[in-house]
Enzyme design. Structure first.
Site, PDB file in Angstrom:
ATOM      1  N   SER A 164       1.078  10.407 -14.170  1.00  0.00           N
ATOM      2  CA  SER A 164       1.347  10.946 -15.383  1.00  0.00           C
ATOM      3  C   SER A 164       0.453  11.465 -16.155  1.00  0.00           C
ATOM      4  O   SER A 164      -0.413  10.222 -15.956  1.00  0.00           O
ATOM      5  CB  SER A 164       2.637   9.936 -15.448  1.00  0.00           C
ATOM      6  OG  SER A 164       2.274   8.922 -15.542  1.00  0.00           O
ATOM      7  N   GLU A 202       5.225   2.911  -4.829  1.00  0.00           N
ATOM      8  CA  GLU A 202       5.492   2.056  -4.439  1.00  0.00           C
ATOM      9  C   GLU A 202       6.376   2.425  -3.816  1.00  0.00           C
ATOM     10  O   GLU A 202       7.550   2.034  -3.288  1.00  0.00           O
ATOM     11  CB  GLU A 202       5.563   0.600  -5.272  1.00  0.00           C
ATOM     12  CG  GLU A 202       6.693   0.894  -6.591  1.00  0.00           C
ATOM     13  CD  GLU A 202       5.349   1.632  -7.812  1.00  0.00           C
ATOM     14  OE1 GLU A 202       4.515   2.569  -7.344  1.00  0.00           O
ATOM     15  OE2 GLU A 202       5.673   1.621  -9.046  1.00  0.00           O
ATOM     16  N   GLU A 249       6.548  17.350 -19.731  1.00  0.00           N
ATOM     17  CA  GLU A 249       6.267  17.740 -18.434  1.00  0.00           C
ATOM     18  C   GLU A 249       7.684  16.930 -17.773  1.00  0.00           C
ATOM     19  O   GLU A 249       7.951  15.304 -18.243  1.00  0.00           O
ATOM     20  CB  GLU A 249       5.034  16.444 -17.486  1.00  0.00           C
ATOM     21  CG  GLU A 249       5.709  17.356 -16.258  1.00  0.00           C
ATOM     22  CD  GLU A 249       4.616  16.418 -15.259  1.00  0.00           C
ATOM     23  OE1 GLU A 249       4.525  14.899 -15.594  1.00  0.00           O
ATOM     24  OE2 GLU A 249       4.047  16.598 -14.306  1.00  0.00           O
ATOM     25  N   CYS A 297       2.964  18.956  -9.382  1.00  0.00           N
ATOM     26  CA  CYS A 297       2.181  19.073 -10.418  1.00  0.00           C
ATOM     27  C   CYS A 297       1.702  20.310 -10.575  1.00  0.00           C
ATOM     28  O   CYS A 297       1.147  20.711 -11.701  1.00  0.00           O
ATOM     29  CB  CYS A 297       0.967  17.835 -10.063  1.00  0.00           C
ATOM     30  SG  CYS A 297      -0.280  18.038  -8.585  1.00  0.00           S
TER      31      CYS A 297
HETATM   32  P1  NAD Z   1       2.755   7.598 -12.459  1.00  0.00           P
HETATM   33  O1  NAD Z   1       1.695   7.796 -13.125  1.00  0.00           O
HETATM   34  O2  NAD Z   1       4.133   7.120 -12.981  1.00  0.00           O
HETATM   35  O3  NAD Z   1       2.535   6.126 -11.124  1.00  0.00           O
HETATM   36  C1  NAD Z   1       1.416   6.712 -10.186  1.00  0.00           C
HETATM   37  C2  NAD Z   1       0.778   5.402  -9.483  1.00  0.00           C
HETATM   38  O4  NAD Z   1       0.562   4.729 -10.592  1.00  0.00           O
HETATM   39  C3  NAD Z   1       1.913   5.552  -8.894  1.00  0.00           C
HETATM   40  O5  NAD Z   1       0.524   4.501  -7.729  1.00  0.00           O
HETATM   41  C4  NAD Z   1       1.905   3.667  -9.950  1.00  0.00           C
HETATM   42  O6  NAD Z   1       2.843   2.585  -9.005  1.00  0.00           O
HETATM   43  C5  NAD Z   1       0.626   4.055 -10.744  1.00  0.00           C
HETATM   44  N1  NAD Z   1       1.207   2.937 -12.125  1.00  0.00           N
HETATM   45  C6  NAD Z   1       2.399   3.669 -13.111  1.00  0.00           C
HETATM   46  N2  NAD Z   1       2.637   2.973 -13.542  1.00  0.00           N
HETATM   47  C7  NAD Z   1       1.315   2.575 -14.476  1.00  0.00           C
HETATM   48  C8  NAD Z   1       0.871   1.947 -15.416  1.00  0.00           C
HETATM   49  N3  NAD Z   1       1.199   1.828 -16.407  1.00  0.00           N
HETATM   50  N4  NAD Z   1      -0.908   1.134 -14.877  1.00  0.00           N
HETATM   51  C9  NAD Z   1      -1.049   1.687 -13.362  1.00  0.00           C
HETATM   52  N5  NAD Z   1      -0.472   1.952 -12.994  1.00  0.00           N
HETATM   53  C10 NAD Z   1       0.673   2.253 -13.073  1.00  0.00           C
HETATM   54  O7  NAD Z   1       3.747   8.968 -11.517  1.00  0.00           O
HETATM   55  P2  NAD Z   1       4.728   9.288 -10.425  1.00  0.00           P
HETATM   56  O8  NAD Z   1       5.605   9.226 -10.788  1.00  0.00           O
HETATM   57  O9  NAD Z   1       4.336   8.809  -9.161  1.00  0.00           O
HETATM   58  O10 NAD Z   1       4.357  10.771 -10.027  1.00  0.00           O
HETATM   59  C11 NAD Z   1       4.277  12.246 -10.864  1.00  0.00           C
HETATM   60  C12 NAD Z   1       3.205  11.817 -11.551  1.00  0.00           C
HETATM   61  O11 NAD Z   1       2.072  12.410 -10.633  1.00  0.00           O
HETATM   62  C13 NAD Z   1       3.492  13.794 -12.214  1.00  0.00           C
HETATM   63  O12 NAD Z   1       3.389  13.091 -13.340  1.00  0.00           O
HETATM   64  C14 NAD Z   1       2.393  15.116 -11.682  1.00  0.00           C
HETATM   65  O13 NAD Z   1       2.031  15.841 -12.428  1.00  0.00           O
HETATM   66  C15 NAD Z   1       1.699  13.769 -11.887  1.00  0.00           C
HETATM   67  N6  NAD Z   1       0.721  14.908 -10.671  1.00  0.00           N
HETATM   68  C16 NAD Z   1      -0.753  15.099 -10.961  1.00  0.00           C
HETATM   69  C17 NAD Z   1      -1.489  15.658 -10.051  1.00  0.00           C
HETATM   70  C18 NAD Z   1      -2.839  16.192 -10.052  1.00  0.00           C
HETATM   71  O14 NAD Z   1      -3.396  16.697  -9.035  1.00  0.00           O
HETATM   72  N7  NAD Z   1      -2.841  16.271 -11.538  1.00  0.00           N
HETATM   73  C19 NAD Z   1      -0.658  15.298  -8.755  1.00  0.00           C
HETATM   74  C20 NAD Z   1       0.484  15.051  -8.915  1.00  0.00           C
HETATM   75  C21 NAD Z   1       0.259  14.337  -9.527  1.00  0.00           C
END
Ligand code: NAD
Length: 507
Positions: free
Chosen positions: A237, A187, A392, A292
């Site tokens: 995350s 979002e 992280e 990531c």
């Molecule tokens: P985030 O976990 O906050 O959000 C990711 C997605 O999940 C978003 O679409 C969000 O709307 C949704 N979301 C958030 N909280 C949620 C919940 N409680 N229940 C269900 N859905 C929820 O992550 P972010 O801040 O958008 O991205 C950064 C994170 O992503 C970092 O930890 C990074 O390491 C990770 N990441 C990992 C990879 C990989 O390949 N392992 C790649 C890119 C990013």
């Protein structure tokens, strides 16, 4: 934020959903401002999907699946090829859109689009990838063959840090395999997904095959629980990945949930330290550390290497060119939100309180205007017990953890809860081979700081960086979005008459 009503965001341009190949303003009462991180101002408003929007979108997708799954794979591939050409046409526009909402520099965003394009290229080979196996005469006049079929409606939930590439890790392959795909992008930077949806429609994708729904945790929970949804791909995350994995497993869904990371770069005494410093600067501070696969921990082996490395890094971290993503020569843009900048900055005080030495403090860097900028930081003498090491940070902070020898460095990497990426810099082939075999991490670089596999291989970490059995894209992606069927066939002319009560064998 529960409501945009009283914060003056309602007058901002609304970012719609994409359902049935059309835009649809989300009918939830909830919406959120989308900021331009370089100016610190809200620029748009993303409308959230209501329960009714979700029901409608999933009904349309389930309906589309019936005919899309029956389209010959070669025709699906041709359509994806047209989509690839359109993404190439709009490459610059997509890069600017990413930069406006995420904050990363435009050249970095252009690289992201290219890495996504490579997955489309891979998906264009779907007729070859879906080919099954065939064994004639497994018994007398009996043939056996297997092939893979799509699952149905798959959903993808993606993070803010790669608003084009990560969705493209998923949907080109899911769609090429014959599934319908519902994307729930972050979002915080939702517009690029809408642009991709328009390009898919322009390429000729039938309505319902690709859908974009906006929302947050609430919507995600409803999507996972919905009986229409067959499979869940998640990237984000670790706490959320783990929770999504558990929910999806509970509801009997196929799931892959990629989580966070703490990537180490180990430096042996024989490494070229200038090249290593170059590699560290790019991989730790590119995209403001919001990758990531960013290197967030450097592990020099031996005190002398550590001291020399720190003296090379210090002036370079201090001199990082920070600016808006569209500023020529900018090396690092802002962080994605004000809250995230504060969170990252708080780790610097924490590190000092835990006993680390703050060699460069990014809070003192000269930054332009009111955007969410934070300079690069360097923490030395970080130890494994510190929270700045265990957690992280996901920002422009590089920690130095000193190791006495290669064995200690390998033990350090293996003891860390995350296992996404790791790298070793050395000229010693035997040491590199030992490292590659012994390290418990999913993606390993040898003199390559960010070892992201190409689209025709698969991407994924180990330990708390991935929940589920499948990595994303490449051959693992095709396996994830399909299931295997085996047929054993015999034709009437050859059929033995009479009931058979004995276990069939080839004898
Ligand atoms: P985030 O976990 O906050 O959000 C990711 C997605 O999940 C978003 O679409 C969000 O709307 C949704 N979301 C958030 N909280 C949620 C919940 N409680 N229940 C269900 N859905 C929820 O992550 P972010 O801040 O958008 O991205 C950064 C994170 O992503 C970092 O930890 C990074 O390491 C990770 N990441 C990992 C990879 C990989 O390949 N392992 C790649 C890119 C990013």
């Amino acid at each position: 934020m529960n409501s945009s009503q009283d914060r003056g965001f309602c007058s901002l341009p609304a970012i719609p959903l994409w359902v049935n190949n059309e835009t649809l303003i989300g009918s939830s009462k909830r919406s959120m401002p989308v900021f331009n991180p370089a100016t610190g101002t809200p620029a748009k408003r993303v409308t959230f999907a209501s329960d009714d929007d979700l029901e409608r979108a999933l009904a349309v997708a389930a309906d589309a699946f019936q005919s899309w799954a029956a389209v010959p794979p070669v025709k699906r591939a041709r359509l994806l090829f047209r989509f690839k050409q359109l993404v190439e046409r709009d490459h610059d526009c997509l890069a600017r859109l990413i930069s406006e909402e995420h904050g990363k520099t435009v050249p970095d965003a252009a690289g992201e689009v290219l890495r996504g394009l490579e997955v489309i290229e891979f998906a264009c080979g779907i007729p070859q990838l879906l080919k099954g196996e065939y064994s004639p005469q497994v018994g007398s006049s009996v043939d056996s063959f297997s092939f893979r079929q799509p699952l149905g409606v798959a959903v993808g939930i993606t993070p803010f840090n790669f608003p084009v590439m990560v969705p493209m890790w998923m949907f080109p392959i899911a769609i090429a395999c014959g599934n319908c795909f519902v994307l729930k992008p972050s979002e915080r930077d939702p517009s690029p997904s809408l642009h991709l949806a328009r390009l898919l429609a322009e390429a000729g994708i039938p309505p319902g095959v690709f859908t974009v729904l906006h929302g947050d945790a609430e919507l995600v929970g409803r999507m996972i629980a919905h009986p229409t949804v067959a499979a869940v791909s998640f990237v984000g995350s670790t706490p959320v990945a783990e929770s999504i994995y558990r929910q999806a497993t509970y509801y009997g869904k196929r799931v892959q949930a990629l989580g966070g990371a703490k990537n180490h770069l180990v430096i042996l005494p024989d490494a070229d330290l200038d090249q290593t410093a170059d590699a560290l600067i790019g991989s730790a501070f590119g995209s403001a550390g919001e990758r990531c696969m960013a290197v967030s921990v450097a592990v020099p082996v031996g005190a002398q290497v550590a001291d020399e490395l720190v003296s090379r890094l210090k002036p370079r971290v201090t001199a990082l060119r920070i600016g808006p993503g569209d500023q020529a020569g900018a090396e690092m843009g802002p962080l994605v939100t004000e809250a995230h900048r504060e969170r990252v900055a708080a780790y610097l005080d924490l590190g000092v309180n835990e006993g680390a030495r703050l060699v460069v403090d990014g809070r003192g860097a000269a930054v332009p205007g009111q955007g969410f900028f934070l300079g690069g930081s360097l923490l030395d003498h970080v130890t494994p017990a510190m929270r700045v090491y265990q957690e992280e940070i996901f920002g422009p902070v590089l920690s130095i953890v000193r190791a006495a020898n290669l064995d200690e460095a390998i033990r350090l990497v293996n003891a860390h809860p995350y296992g996404n990426g790791v790298a070793l810099f050395t000229r010693d082939g035997a040491a590199a081979r030992r490292f590659m075999l012994q390290v418990n991490v999913g993606m390993v670089g040898i003199n390559v700081p960010i070892p992201v596999p190409m689209a025709f291989h698969s991407f994924g970490g180990w330990k708390r960086s991935l929940f589920g059995d499948h990595h994303v894209h490449g051959p693992e992606g095709v396996r994830f979005y399909t299931r295997l069927k085996n047929v054993t066939a015999r034709w009437p002319g050859s059929t033995v008459t009479g009931a058979e009560f004995v276990m069939p064998t080839a004898s």
